[in-house]
Motif scaffolding. Sequence first.
Motif, PDB file in Angstrom:
ATOM      1  N   ALA A  25      44.252  41.139  53.253  1.00 24.57           N
ATOM      2  CA  ALA A  25      44.040  40.075  52.271  1.00 24.57           C
ATOM      3  C   ALA A  25      42.748  40.336  51.503  1.00 24.57           C
ATOM      4  N   GLU A  26      42.751  39.995  50.263  1.00 24.20           N
ATOM      5  CA  GLU A  26      41.546  40.008  49.414  1.00 24.20           C
ATOM      6  C   GLU A  26      41.019  41.404  49.103  1.00 24.20           C
ATOM      7  N   VAL A  27      41.880  42.415  49.170  1.00 27.42           N
ATOM      8  CA  VAL A  27      41.399  43.758  48.812  1.00 27.42           C
ATOM      9  C   VAL A  27      41.668  44.089  47.345  1.00 27.42           C
ATOM     10  N   GLY A  28      42.464  43.267  46.676  1.00 28.08           N
ATOM     11  CA  GLY A  28      42.678  43.495  45.246  1.00 28.08           C
ATOM     12  C   GLY A  28      44.092  43.913  44.859  1.00 28.08           C
ATOM     13  N   LYS A  29      45.077  43.684  45.732  1.00 27.27           N
ATOM     14  CA  LYS A  29      46.461  44.088  45.431  1.00 27.27           C
ATOM     15  C   LYS A  29      46.980  43.401  44.163  1.00 27.27           C
ATOM     16  N   SER A  30      46.862  42.077  44.156  1.00 21.69           N
ATOM     17  CA  SER A  30      47.399  41.335  43.005  1.00 21.69           C
ATOM     18  C   SER A  30      46.639  41.678  41.728  1.00 21.69           C
ATOM     19  N   CYS A  31      45.324  41.897  41.863  1.00 16.68           N
ATOM     20  CA  CYS A  31      44.522  42.209  40.672  1.00 16.68           C
ATOM     21  C   CYS A  31      44.935  43.541  40.048  1.00 16.68           C
ATOM     22  N   ILE A  32      45.237  44.503  40.891  1.00 16.33           N
ATOM     23  CA  ILE A  32      45.641  45.822  40.387  1.00 16.33           C
ATOM     24  C   ILE A  32      46.964  45.696  39.623  1.00 16.33           C
ATOM     25  N   PHE A  41      42.076  40.792  33.968  1.00 18.96           N
ATOM     26  CA  PHE A  41      41.453  40.723  35.285  1.00 18.96           C
ATOM     27  C   PHE A  41      41.057  39.283  35.579  1.00 18.96           C
ATOM     28  N   VAL A  42      41.429  38.826  36.767  1.00 20.49           N
ATOM     29  CA  VAL A  42      41.073  37.456  37.152  1.00 20.49           C
ATOM     30  C   VAL A  42      40.010  37.535  38.248  1.00 20.49           C
ATOM     31  N   PRO A  43      38.774  37.157  37.942  1.00 22.51           N
ATOM     32  CA  PRO A  43      37.718  37.302  38.962  1.00 22.51           C
ATOM     33  C   PRO A  43      37.857  36.339  40.141  1.00 22.51           C
ATOM     34  N   LYS A  44      38.522  35.208  39.904  1.00 22.86           N
ATOM     35  CA  LYS A  44      38.623  34.213  40.980  1.00 22.86           C
ATOM     36  C   LYS A  44      39.716  34.654  41.961  1.00 22.86           C
ATOM     37  N   TYR A  45      39.410  34.534  43.258  1.00 21.10           N
ATOM     38  CA  TYR A  45      40.411  34.948  44.256  1.00 21.10           C
ATOM     39  C   TYR A  45      41.471  33.873  44.440  1.00 21.10           C
ATOM     40  N   LEU A  46      42.716  34.244  44.119  1.00 22.60           N
ATOM     41  CA  LEU A  46      43.836  33.340  44.350  1.00 22.60           C
ATOM     42  C   LEU A  46      44.761  34.043  45.335  1.00 22.60           C
ATOM     43  N   ALA A  47      44.708  33.634  46.581  1.00 24.43           N
ATOM     44  CA  ALA A  47      45.507  34.323  47.608  1.00 24.43           C
ATOM     45  C   ALA A  47      46.993  34.237  47.260  1.00 24.43           C
ATOM     46  N   THR A  48      47.681  35.346  47.456  1.00 23.49           N
ATOM     47  CA  THR A  48      49.134  35.335  47.258  1.00 23.49           C
ATOM     48  C   THR A  48      49.751  34.545  48.409  1.00 23.49           C
ATOM     49  N   ILE A  49      50.649  33.665  48.064  1.00 22.03           N
ATOM     50  CA  ILE A  49      51.308  32.858  49.095  1.00 22.03           C
ATOM     51  C   ILE A  49      52.644  33.528  49.402  1.00 22.03           C
ATOM     52  N   ALA A  73      51.532  39.247  50.402  1.00 17.79           N
ATOM     53  CA  ALA A  73      50.298  38.597  50.851  1.00 17.79           C
ATOM     54  C   ALA A  73      49.758  39.400  52.024  1.00 17.79           C
ATOM     55  N   GLY A  74      48.451  39.625  52.037  1.00 19.12           N
ATOM     56  CA  GLY A  74      47.878  40.429  53.119  1.00 19.12           C
ATOM     57  C   GLY A  74      47.512  39.612  54.349  1.00 19.12           C
ATOM     58  N   HIS A  75      47.435  38.323  54.209  1.00 14.00           N
ATOM     59  CA  HIS A  75      46.995  37.500  55.328  1.00 14.00           C
ATOM     60  C   HIS A  75      48.040  37.503  56.455  1.00 14.00           C
ATOM     61  N   THR A 135      37.055  49.871  43.367  1.00 12.34           N
ATOM     62  CA  THR A 135      35.822  50.646  43.445  1.00 12.34           C
ATOM     63  C   THR A 135      34.568  49.784  43.367  1.00 12.34           C
ATOM     64  N   CYS A 136      34.672  48.592  42.855  1.00 13.74           N
ATOM     65  CA  CYS A 136      33.482  47.747  42.872  1.00 13.74           C
ATOM     66  C   CYS A 136      33.897  46.284  42.859  1.00 13.74           C
ATOM     67  N   ARG A 137      33.110  45.492  43.465  1.00 13.01           N
ATOM     68  CA  ARG A 137      33.461  44.097  43.616  1.00 13.01           C
ATOM     69  C   ARG A 137      32.565  43.182  42.776  1.00 13.01           C
ATOM     70  N   SER A 138      31.421  43.680  42.425  1.00 11.69           N
ATOM     71  CA  SER A 138      30.507  42.828  41.662  1.00 11.69           C
ATOM     72  C   SER A 138      29.543  43.725  40.914  1.00 11.69           C
ATOM     73  N   SER A 168      39.483  50.631  39.395  1.00 10.13           N
ATOM     74  CA  SER A 168      38.842  49.321  39.338  1.00 10.13           C
ATOM     75  C   SER A 168      39.742  48.396  38.532  1.00 10.13           C
ATOM     76  N   ALA A 169      40.192  47.320  39.176  1.00 10.71           N
ATOM     77  CA  ALA A 169      41.006  46.342  38.454  1.00 10.71           C
ATOM     78  C   ALA A 169      40.133  45.618  37.444  1.00 10.71           C
ATOM     79  N   GLN A 170      38.843  45.539  37.760  1.00 11.21           N
ATOM     80  CA  GLN A 170      37.941  44.812  36.886  1.00 11.21           C
ATOM     81  C   GLN A 170      37.789  45.525  35.533  1.00 11.21           C
ATOM     82  N   SER A 171      37.485  46.815  35.583  1.00  9.16           N
ATOM     83  CA  SER A 171      37.285  47.536  34.322  1.00  9.16           C
ATOM     84  C   SER A 171      38.597  48.134  33.812  1.00  9.16           C
TER      85      SER A 171
HETATM   86  P1  GTP Z   1      46.023  38.551  49.122  1.00  9.41           P
HETATM   87  O1  GTP Z   1      46.954  38.089  48.081  1.00  9.41           O
HETATM   88  O2  GTP Z   1      45.381  37.442  49.873  1.00  9.41           O
HETATM   89  O3  GTP Z   1      46.668  39.531  50.067  1.00  9.41           O
HETATM   90  O4  GTP Z   1      44.803  39.335  48.402  1.00  9.41           O
HETATM   91  P2  GTP Z   1      44.875  40.487  47.282  1.00  9.41           P
HETATM   92  O5  GTP Z   1      44.756  41.801  47.974  1.00  9.41           O
HETATM   93  O6  GTP Z   1      46.047  40.298  46.397  1.00  9.41           O
HETATM   94  O7  GTP Z   1      43.513  40.250  46.498  1.00  9.41           O
HETATM   95  P3  GTP Z   1      43.310  39.842  44.982  1.00  9.41           P
HETATM   96  O8  GTP Z   1      43.939  40.850  44.079  1.00  9.41           O
HETATM   97  O9  GTP Z   1      43.714  38.463  44.786  1.00  9.41           O
HETATM   98  O10 GTP Z   1      41.726  40.048  44.800  1.00  9.41           O
HETATM   99  C1  GTP Z   1      40.780  39.597  45.737  1.00  9.41           C
HETATM  100  C2  GTP Z   1      39.421  39.454  45.110  1.00  9.41           C
HETATM  101  O11 GTP Z   1      38.893  40.713  44.731  1.00  9.41           O
HETATM  102  C3  GTP Z   1      39.407  38.592  43.841  1.00  9.41           C
HETATM  103  O12 GTP Z   1      38.287  37.754  43.890  1.00  9.41           O
HETATM  104  C4  GTP Z   1      39.280  39.603  42.747  1.00  9.41           C
HETATM  105  O13 GTP Z   1      38.667  39.072  41.610  1.00  9.41           O
HETATM  106  C5  GTP Z   1      38.461  40.712  43.394  1.00  9.41           C
HETATM  107  N1  GTP Z   1      38.780  42.031  42.840  1.00  9.41           N
HETATM  108  C6  GTP Z   1      39.953  42.669  42.873  1.00  9.41           C
HETATM  109  N2  GTP Z   1      39.892  43.859  42.262  1.00  9.41           N
HETATM  110  C7  GTP Z   1      38.607  43.981  41.836  1.00  9.41           C
HETATM  111  C8  GTP Z   1      37.900  45.011  41.125  1.00  9.41           C
HETATM  112  O14 GTP Z   1      38.405  46.067  40.775  1.00  9.41           O
HETATM  113  N3  GTP Z   1      36.606  44.768  40.867  1.00  9.41           N
HETATM  114  C9  GTP Z   1      36.007  43.620  41.237  1.00  9.41           C
HETATM  115  N4  GTP Z   1      34.744  43.452  40.900  1.00  9.41           N
HETATM  116  N5  GTP Z   1      36.617  42.654  41.918  1.00  9.41           N
HETATM  117  C10 GTP Z   1      37.906  42.825  42.202  1.00  9.41           C
END
Ligand code: GTP
Length: 277
Positions: A25-32, A41-49, A73-75, A135-138, A168-171
């Motif tokens: 969970a929270e590694v960035g799957k949905s963001c990618i 890119f959505v900076p706020k974490y919204l867990a996949t249900i 969902a990774g949880h 590659t980077c979170r903040s 990087s999903a962010q950039s």
């Molecule tokens: P689950 O749905 O709970 O399994 O999590 P997930 O793996 O889908 O994580 P998700 O994509 O929702 O991202 C988790 C958090 O990481 C969020 O707050 C994102 O904004 C952040 N994040 C994801 N990718 C990146 C990235 O490339 N860079 C940065 N800075 N933050 C990221």
Amino acid sequence: MDSNVQKRRENKKSLRVKVISLGNAEVGKSCIIKRYCEKRFVPKYLATIGIDYGVTKVQVRDREIKVNIFDMAGHPFFYEVRNEFYKDSQGVVLVYDVGLRESFDALDSWLGEMKQEMGSMVNMESIVFVVFNVTCRSTVDLTKRRVVDEGVGRLWAESRGFHYFETSAQSGEGISEMFQAFFSSITDMCENGGKRPVAEVTVGFTKEQADTIRRIRNSKDSWDMLGVKPGATREEVNKAYRKLAVLLHPDKCVAPGSEDAFKAVVNARTSLLKNIK
Ligand code: GTP
Ligand code: MG
């Protein structure tokens, strides 16, 4: 041209594939996935249900590929929901965060869950795997935060015949290139009768080399590194050293991390020989 013939040709060129995303969970799957499909890119974490489902179309050479994406969902809480969705996957996006060691260590158990749910008959050779990571979170300097080196991640992936990309999903860096490579490999596999083409699993180094590098990295002391019992003789140390040197010499071994492993083995031998009469 006869419209039926035209239609048949088009059907032959189109493919429908299923891909899933896996990882803690929270590694960035949905963001990618969002970055690729929606270019945002959505900076706020919204867990996949449970599961998120989406469809996208991509072009690989002369084929149109309809991709069904199941974003898991990774949880652990959602295990009962996601276990229904492993079946018939042709592509797997494995994700970990380079800043979270446990998310990297968990990759094996994700493969384990997948194998268990797909049944013992599943042929892993008929699935294309790609390992992505965030590659980077903040704004924090990545070199300070990073705990899993690129070589370690690459070795884990490539020694299994998987693709490896840093993104990087962010950039958005590297995202479209890696998805294109992923879909193109799935297409190659479908055109190869559902088996990963041999070239793809040939990575220029052997499993023995990859396993040895991993073992050396995890060894607890110099004896352990050389694979000899504490108190071994000079001859035994030298014999073990020669075997490892042949296997890992940077001129012969292109596996990521081989150079460091080779140096570590040289140092281990030197320090052991110093203390053996
Ligand atoms: P689950 O749905 O709970 O399994 O999590 P997930 O793996 O889908 O994580 P998700 O994509 O929702 O991202 C988790 C958090 O990481 C969020 O707050 C994102 O904004 C952040 N994040 C994801 N990718 C990146 C990235 O490339 N860079 C940065 N800075 N933050 C990221
Ligand atoms: Mg998610």
